[in-house]
Design an enzyme around this catalytic site. Structure first.
Site, short mmCIF file in Angstrom:
data_model
loop_
_atom_site.label_atom_id
_atom_site.label_comp_id
_atom_site.label_asym_id
_atom_site.label_seq_id
_atom_site.Cartn_x
_atom_site.Cartn_y
_atom_site.Cartn_z
N SER A 12 0.78 -1.37 -0.19
CA SER A 12 -0.08 0.10 -0.08
C SER A 12 0.98 1.16 0.04
O SER A 12 0.46 2.31 -0.77
CB SER A 12 -0.92 0.06 1.21
OG SER A 12 -1.62 -1.10 1.22
N GLN A 39 -9.11 3.40 -2.23
CA GLN A 39 -8.00 3.63 -3.16
C GLN A 39 -8.63 4.63 -4.44
O GLN A 39 -7.90 5.19 -4.80
CB GLN A 39 -7.89 2.29 -4.11
CG GLN A 39 -7.17 1.45 -3.06
CD GLN A 39 -6.99 -0.18 -3.86
OE1 GLN A 39 -7.36 -0.15 -4.88
NE2 GLN A 39 -6.55 -1.14 -2.99
N ASP A 86 -8.91 -6.08 4.57
CA ASP A 86 -7.75 -7.02 3.98
C ASP A 86 -7.61 -8.14 5.05
O ASP A 86 -6.84 -9.23 4.67
CB ASP A 86 -6.52 -6.38 3.55
CG ASP A 86 -6.77 -5.69 2.08
OD1 ASP A 86 -7.67 -6.03 1.56
OD2 ASP A 86 -6.15 -4.58 1.63
N ARG A 92 -4.89 -13.67 -1.12
CA ARG A 92 -5.17 -13.55 0.36
C ARG A 92 -6.00 -14.78 0.50
O ARG A 92 -6.01 -15.04 1.81
CB ARG A 92 -5.96 -12.09 0.81
CG ARG A 92 -5.12 -10.88 0.61
CD ARG A 92 -5.52 -9.71 1.46
NE ARG A 92 -4.76 -8.70 0.97
CZ ARG A 92 -3.43 -8.24 1.33
NH1 ARG A 92 -2.71 -9.16 2.01
NH2 ARG A 92 -2.86 -7.32 0.97
#
Length: 427
Positions: free
Chosen positions: A23, A153, A300, A374
């Site tokens: 990030s 984002q 996340d 993930r």
């Protein structure tokens, strides 16, 4: 490649070095493209960051009269950030495209916001989705509004290009804001470059600044990547200890909330010499989130948390997860399918997940990863409880290419599983 995972002799005291936050890296790569006298250290080695860096490098070599197709594959962050970057890259024309899944991920909210500012962006195929054609313009408008509950984002993409706009940006967020830590991360990185910002109520301002002083910026290691080791320690015996570097106690990353979350799941975190030491302690609260843990600011790590709870035999209720439906896959539905295979009693809505406590976990289950890094990493720690098979394990390269090697160094057995045709062989 499918991997058959099982814990062999878990090393009770191990040290793992994790590269820089994806990030932070992707934000700083865009800022470096705008302000070339910035130098970066400890950047992420993830596929997403490499895609971002390559796209920005290609742009710098591109004759101004040409248009170019740029394929960012599965990199959602790159799609959002590059959309904003190319929109203000005056005189250049590009078509941004990606994988088949990327073409299903919405981009309309960001495109509409950029159009409010005067950007020229059109859709090549389906309205609201990539691929998109961008003709870079000089932007003079400075006021724009965007729904507050969308992916952060989109918001960060607008904030990152703001200093280079003639009048900066005044961004109004309509409604209840989600993923605030990621917005604050972006603003903090701008502040590190002495770019003036303000965030009052639902209005964010970024003031114009055409040049910055030369500066070296070191990227903190990725807290999202650390989450899998929090899970491993939580599922281990008391006395297990893992040291991770390099981390800050006053982190910009929202996922640093892992420290408090996992304390309730049996992990004590000690900050020492730019590292964190994770130690297994007893779990004192059998249902640690009471009425529910709100994951709106840190979506996340939701997959990791629910898999940890399954492994510990406790239930959990996670809310604020609406953004998980537009990630690499619909993560809520993917979790429901895969956890059910393992014997879990789980239900999901459009923005929540409820897991009922169970003591039995099915073994040797094949976990589908849906091209989602993930999914692969969140389920891997369960090998401490039962042998499992991770499908398409190489997908972890999107954010953490060294993941399986690091697990092997901890004592996990990670063996290729299946024949050359891809069919799973008998155990």
């Amino acid at each position: 490649m499918n991997l058959h995972l099982q814990s062999a002799i878990l090393n009770l005291t191990s040290e793992i070095s994790i590269t820089g936050s994806k990030s932070e890296t992707n934000r700083l790569l865009l800022l470096q493209a705008l302000f070339p006298n910035i130098t970066l250290d400890n950047t992420s080695n993830s596929d997403d960051s490499e895609v971002m860096q390559k796209a920005l490098s290609l742009d710098s070599q591109l004759p101004i009269s040409n248009s170019q197709l740029i394929d960012i594959h599965h990199a959602g962050t790159a799609m959002r950030f590059l959309t904003a970057y190319f929109a203000v890259n005056e005189g250049r024309e590009v078509v941004l495209t990606g994988s088949s899944r990327m073409k299903e991920r919405p981009i309309k909210v960001l495109v509409e916001a950029l159009r409010q500012l005067g950007a020229q962006i059109s859709y090549e195929n389906e309205d609201g989705y990539p691929p998109i054609r961008i003709k870079g313009q000089k932007i003079t408008k400075d006021k724009v509004s965007i729904p507050a509950n969308v992916s952060s984002q989109y918001i960060s993409a607008l904030l990152l290009i703001a200093p280079k706009l003639e009048n900066g940006i005044e961004l109004t967020l309509a409604g209840e804001i989600t993923s605030i830590p990621y917005i604050k991360m972006t603003l903090a990185l701008l502040n590190d470059l002495n770019i003036q910002t303000s965030f009052e109520g639902n209005v964010i301002k970024v003031y114009p600044k055409q040049e910055v002083e030369p500066k070296l910026l070191t990227v903190e290691s990725d807290w999202s990547s650390a989450s899998y080791f929090f899970s491993i320690v939580a599922l281990s015996e008391i006395g297990t200890q893992i040291t991770l570097s390099s981390y800050k106690q006053n982190s910009l990353q929202g996922d640093s909330s892992l420290v408090e979350i996992y304390k309730k799941l049996g992990v004590e975190t000690i900050f020492e010499n730019n590292s964190i030491i994770l130690q297994k302690i007893a779990v004192h609260d059998p249902f640690p989130y009471g009425e529910g843990w709100d994951g709106a600011n840190t979506p996340d790590i939701a997959q990791t948390i629910v898999v940890t709870c399954l492994g510990l035999g406790i239930g959990c209720h996670l809310t604020g997860l609406h953004t998980l439906k537009i990630k690499e896959t619909d993560r809520l539905e993917a979790l429901r399918i895969e956890l059910t295979k393992l014997g879990a009693n789980i239900s999901v809505t459009n923005d929540s997940l409820t897991l009922v406590a169970t003591k039995e976990i099915n073994s040797n289950v094949k976990i589908a990863t849906y091209n989602d890094h993930r999914m692969a990493m969140a389920f891997a720690p369960l090998a401490l409880k039962v042998p499992i098979i991770i499908e398409n394990a190489e997908v972890v390269s999107k954010s953490y290419p060294d993941f399986w090697e690091d697990l092997k160094n901890l004592g996990f057995s990670c063996a290729p599983f299946g024949d050359a045709s891809g069919q799973i062989s008998e155990l």
